[in-house]
Design a protein around this motif. Structure first.
Motif, short mmCIF file in Angstrom:
data_model
loop_
_atom_site.label_atom_id
_atom_site.label_comp_id
_atom_site.label_asym_id
_atom_site.label_seq_id
_atom_site.Cartn_x
_atom_site.Cartn_y
_atom_site.Cartn_z
N GLY A 48 14.45 -20.18 61.13
CA GLY A 48 14.61 -18.48 60.16
C GLY A 48 15.89 -18.30 60.02
N ASN A 49 16.34 -18.74 58.77
CA ASN A 49 17.35 -18.59 58.58
C ASN A 49 16.95 -17.28 56.89
N ARG A 50 18.91 -16.54 56.61
CA ARG A 50 18.94 -16.17 55.92
C ARG A 50 20.15 -16.03 55.27
N TYR A 51 20.52 -17.22 54.18
CA TYR A 51 21.09 -18.08 53.02
C TYR A 51 21.94 -16.96 51.95
N VAL A 52 23.33 -16.59 51.54
CA VAL A 52 23.50 -16.01 50.05
C VAL A 52 24.32 -17.21 49.43
N MET A 53 23.05 -17.93 48.59
CA MET A 53 24.39 -18.90 47.40
C MET A 53 24.53 -18.18 46.28
N GLY A 54 25.40 -18.40 46.29
CA GLY A 54 25.68 -17.67 44.42
C GLY A 54 25.23 -16.41 44.36
N GLY A 55 25.23 -15.53 45.57
CA GLY A 55 25.21 -14.10 45.05
C GLY A 55 23.36 -13.94 44.84
N ASN A 56 22.86 -14.86 45.21
CA ASN A 56 21.17 -14.78 46.19
C ASN A 56 20.94 -15.57 47.03
N ILE A 57 19.47 -14.27 47.44
CA ILE A 57 19.37 -14.68 48.82
C ILE A 57 18.19 -15.37 48.72
N ILE A 58 18.15 -16.77 49.50
CA ILE A 58 17.45 -17.99 49.94
C ILE A 58 16.78 -17.39 51.81
N TRP A 59 15.68 -17.50 51.68
CA TRP A 59 15.04 -17.44 53.12
C TRP A 59 14.68 -18.23 53.64
N VAL A 60 15.00 -19.25 54.76
CA VAL A 60 13.54 -19.71 55.33
C VAL A 60 12.88 -19.29 56.63
N ARG A 61 11.32 -19.59 56.45
CA ARG A 61 10.68 -19.01 57.77
C ARG A 61 9.54 -19.54 57.45
N THR A 62 9.12 -18.86 59.16
CA THR A 62 7.93 -19.77 59.52
C THR A 62 6.69 -19.00 59.82
N LEU A 63 5.71 -18.60 59.04
CA LEU A 63 4.37 -18.06 59.01
C LEU A 63 3.45 -18.14 60.63
N ASP A 64 3.93 -17.53 61.73
CA ASP A 64 3.08 -18.30 62.47
C ASP A 64 1.05 -17.79 62.22
N LEU A 65 0.51 -18.91 62.30
CA LEU A 65 -0.84 -18.48 61.98
C LEU A 65 -1.24 -18.29 63.96
N ASN A 66 -0.75 -18.67 64.84
CA ASN A 66 -1.27 -18.34 65.95
C ASN A 66 -1.89 -16.94 66.69
N GLN A 67 -2.12 -16.18 65.51
CA GLN A 67 -1.78 -15.17 66.30
C GLN A 67 -3.07 -14.03 66.11
N PRO A 68 -3.65 -13.23 66.69
CA PRO A 68 -4.23 -12.20 65.96
C PRO A 68 -4.69 -11.99 64.46
N PHE A 69 -4.94 -11.88 63.62
CA PHE A 69 -5.23 -11.74 61.58
C PHE A 69 -4.11 -10.32 61.96
N THR A 70 -4.41 -9.74 62.60
CA THR A 70 -3.38 -8.51 62.56
C THR A 70 -1.90 -8.15 62.33
N GLN A 71 -1.73 -9.36 63.74
CA GLN A 71 -0.05 -10.40 63.43
C GLN A 71 0.31 -10.70 62.26
N ILE A 72 -0.99 -11.46 61.77
CA ILE A 72 -0.19 -12.35 60.53
C ILE A 72 -0.43 -11.35 59.70
N ALA A 73 -1.24 -11.04 59.44
CA ALA A 73 -0.68 -9.91 58.00
C ALA A 73 0.33 -8.95 57.90
N GLY A 74 1.08 -8.68 59.28
CA GLY A 74 2.32 -7.64 59.56
C GLY A 74 3.46 -8.77 59.47
N GLN A 75 3.55 -10.58 59.93
CA GLN A 75 4.24 -11.09 59.27
C GLN A 75 4.91 -11.24 57.78
N LEU A 76 3.76 -10.85 57.59
CA LEU A 76 3.53 -11.09 55.41
C LEU A 76 3.73 -9.44 54.74
#
Length: 361
Positions: A310-338
């Motif tokens: 669950g990381n956020r990096y700034v590389m040469g002025g650009n943001i690069i995230w590394v995240r996960t999407l938890d699919l073991n949730q009610p669908f409204t919570q999956i939608a909330g993550q997106l």
């Protein structure tokens, strides 16, 4: 019930709903309201309903080349074969002609897949009853070896567009669920394999943003190499999974579905280097003028591992995230993550804007 990666079976239905827009038709409403204990029962329900709907519209027919001996000419005369009949004193013409037939490859795939699901013990009786009812109207359609189908060669046009979703379901059954035993028998695996889920996961995210956020113009994209001398011979293509755009901002999302999200280097968990290098190349080649308006995100499907990126990096002025999407949730919570992903980068309260439409689904 969940599968071995922690994805609720019902959520696989929702992912399919986005991936294949046809599932939004009213005749699938009962499927959306049901509970499923396993993937086989879910696919049987979708295929049963979908094929029943198609039967009401009429099975797709196409011209099939036929050859037969006849007393009267039909179509093209096969001269060599006819001469052989004459030598044998048989008064038959050997003819070749095209006949409009429902015994074509698309219908053969449907029939064979329904039979596979019909004989599986995890499919509930009411689902089997519908499959049997459908199969009665496939009497003139042959079965085939489903493992020999060249799926990439299938083509759709105006007369068979309704088959696209049905055939994709058949593909998931055949590619993700069929396993050969030592005795050469065929059985169904318990869940979709990783490759099948990889494709579905990527398609789901893309279609989610297309449906709820047309303003982001979500699409796969081809990124040109930012070369100084114009020479690009033999350079590999850079094809994104999902690219979102709003104003001057661009977010590249690379969807990843793996059993293990991290790599272990000398007993230390690290982000997969090839994934990070790839995203860095995407971002930097697209942001040619180093404006910082292009960001990237590697979005893994969450696993049961202890360390979750669950990381956020700034590389040469650009943001690069590394995240996960938890699919073991009610669908409204999956939608909330997106929704949160879009909100974090584009800075809009998209969750509030789309809450009603997500719940209605």
């Amino acid at each position: 019930m969940t599968n071995d990666k922690g994805i609720l079976i019902k959520n696989i239905y929702y992912m399919l709903t986005y991936a294949f827009q046809t599932l939004r038709r009213s005749d699938f409403d009962t499927v959306a309201a049901e509970k499923f204990e396993n993937i086989h029962d879910l696919f049987a329900a979708i295929l049963g309903k979908g094929v029943a709907y198609q039967l009401k519209q009429g099975l797709y027919k196409e011209y099939i080349l036929q050859t037969e001996e006849r007393t009267a000419l039909r179509g093209k005369l096969k001269l060599q074969e006819t001469m052989k009949n004459r030598i044998r004193q048989r008064q038959k013409l050997f003819c070749e002609y095209d006949e409009l037939s429902e015994n074509n490859l698309l219908n053969q795939i449907l029939k064979t897949t329904m039979l596979i699901l019909l004989h599986h013990g995890n499919v509930k009786p009411q689902r089997k009853a519908l499959l049997k009812k459908n199969l009665l109207l496939f009497e003139n359609v042959d079965t085939i070896s489903i493992k020999q189908v060249r799926w990439e060669k299938l083509r759709y046009q105006r007369n068979n567009q309704n088959y696209r979703m049905l055939i994709n379901i058949c593909y998931l059954v055949a590619d993700g669920l069929l396993l050969s035993t030592e005795k050469g028998e065929v059985k169904l695996a318990e869940f979709l394999d990783e490759q099948a889920m990889y494709r579905l996961y990527e398609k789901f995210i893309l279609e989610y943003y297309r449906y709820h956020h047309p303003e982001y113009r979500a699409n796969p994209d081809v990124i040109p190499w930012n070369v100084d001398d114009g020479v690009t011979a033999h350079l590999p293509n850079m094809n994104t999974d999902i690219t979102l755009k709003s104003g001057e901002k661009t977010l590249i999302i690379d969807a990843k579905y793996y059993a293990h999200t991290m790599q272990t280097v000398y007993d230390i968990e690290k982000i997969r280097s090839d994934h990070l290098y790839q995203m860095f190349a995407y971002v930097k080649n697209l942001d040619k003028k180093n404006t910082g308006t292009v960001a990237g995100m590697i979005l893994y499907a969450k696993t049961q591992e202890e360390i979750i990126p669950g990381n956020r990096y700034v590389m040469g002025g650009n943001i690069i995230w590394v995240r996960t999407l938890d699919l073991n949730q009610p669908f409204t919570q999956i939608a909330g993550q997106l929704e949160k992903i879009a909100e974090d980068y584009f800075g809009e309260n998209v969750m509030e804007q789309n809450a009603d439409s997500i719940i209605r689904r």
